[in-house]
Design an enzyme around this catalytic site. Sequence first.
Site, PDB file in Angstrom:
ATOM      1  N   TYR A 106       1.117  -1.291   0.021  1.00 30.98           N
ATOM      2  CA  TYR A 106       0.006   0.197   0.449  1.00 30.98           C
ATOM      3  C   TYR A 106       1.264   0.977  -0.089  1.00 30.98           C
ATOM      4  O   TYR A 106       1.410   1.828   1.352  1.00 30.98           O
ATOM      5  CB  TYR A 106      -0.689   0.237   1.146  1.00 30.98           C
ATOM      6  CG  TYR A 106      -1.405  -1.742   1.329  1.00 30.98           C
ATOM      7  CD1 TYR A 106      -2.277  -2.054   0.243  1.00 30.98           C
ATOM      8  CD2 TYR A 106      -2.272  -1.469   2.238  1.00 30.98           C
ATOM      9  CE1 TYR A 106      -2.846  -3.023  -0.178  1.00 30.98           C
ATOM     10  CE2 TYR A 106      -3.271  -3.081   2.085  1.00 30.98           C
ATOM     11  CZ  TYR A 106      -3.839  -3.339   1.410  1.00 30.98           C
ATOM     12  OH  TYR A 106      -4.148  -4.786   0.969  1.00 30.98           O
TER      13      TYR A 106
ATOM     14  N   HIS B 138       0.022 -12.645   0.948  1.00 29.72           N
ATOM     15  CA  HIS B 138      -0.729 -11.233   0.328  1.00 29.72           C
ATOM     16  C   HIS B 138      -0.037 -11.633  -0.937  1.00 29.72           C
ATOM     17  O   HIS B 138       0.071 -11.208  -1.892  1.00 29.72           O
ATOM     18  CB  HIS B 138      -0.251 -10.407   0.444  1.00 29.72           C
ATOM     19  CG  HIS B 138      -0.780  -8.995  -0.435  1.00 29.72           C
ATOM     20  ND1 HIS B 138      -0.206  -7.673  -0.231  1.00 29.72           N
ATOM     21  CD2 HIS B 138      -2.457  -8.607   0.023  1.00 29.72           C
ATOM     22  CE1 HIS B 138      -0.991  -7.130  -0.446  1.00 29.72           C
ATOM     23  NE2 HIS B 138      -2.574  -7.812  -0.778  1.00 29.72           N
TER      24      HIS B 138
END
Length: 319
Positions: A59, A140
């Site tokens: 992110y 992830h």
Amino acid sequence: MNPFERVRLGRTGVRVTRLGLGLAPLGGLFAPVGAGTARDTVEHAWKLGIRYFDVAPLYGNGLAERRAGPVLSRKPRGEFALSTKVGRLLRPGGADVQDIWAEPSGETPVFDFSGAGALTSYDESLDRLGLDRAEILHLHDPDRHFDQAVKEALPALVELRDRGRIDAVSAGMNQAPMLADLVRTGELDAVLLAGRFTLLDQSGADELLPLCADRDVSVIAAGVFNSGLLADPRPGARFDYAPAEPHLVDRALALRAVCRRHGVPLRAAAIQFPLTHPAVTCVLVGARTPAEVEDAAMMAAVDIPGALWADLRSEGLIR
């Protein structure tokens, strides 16, 4: 619902609020945010009562972790739950370049689902956050690296849990079938399912959600607006990070029309719909300003009549 109710995550001792804050927007998702606004957003979420925060190295290529850390590191550590993710290492000149991040960090991700890579990723996340641990650690997006993730990264996460360095092993993906395969390993305490159990896409209910309910694996529902279409349905709105096709815009508008008949904002229905399934423990909503956090908390607290869900089903808009 009470967005600030604390609930247990799977079979673990981790407790999360029904509404959690997803920190991807604070990394400059689609548009710049800035460090000051990002920190104010996290601070406001805390003031409201949110006590679960989810972040990842991806992110903002480290920006979200660096921006949230100065706020969270000053909070009583036993009063909130934090999750971050492994599978990408941030390095100058990394190959996993994504054009959705509007602010440069000087690093880009490199996929690494080796055991050593998972451990390194976790330690580097903690350094960026200025914290000594996270309660939850997700694999992830192992879509193209599934075998290595299962054989190498997953055992590394299990070892971290066994050593007490984390409390829960999880995986976060934008698809449900591979998450179901990961649940079948017997090692997961939770899954983070993004965009696949929403008012527009209930494919997560085919297999994954019943499997999680049967095995007491908590589902953390994310992407409840499907990148924005369910927050503001209109031509040009995004669905799963790309401009929505016209038939999806029409469906979102039809959903909004039914919600309006019941006096319920579409955003409220979008946030609360995942919690209609017993496998779903909490909902993550991303926000980029204090005002957006405020709105999410208000929408999560709207009283939604059962007749709304019944009408959506009878009109074929949800299952």
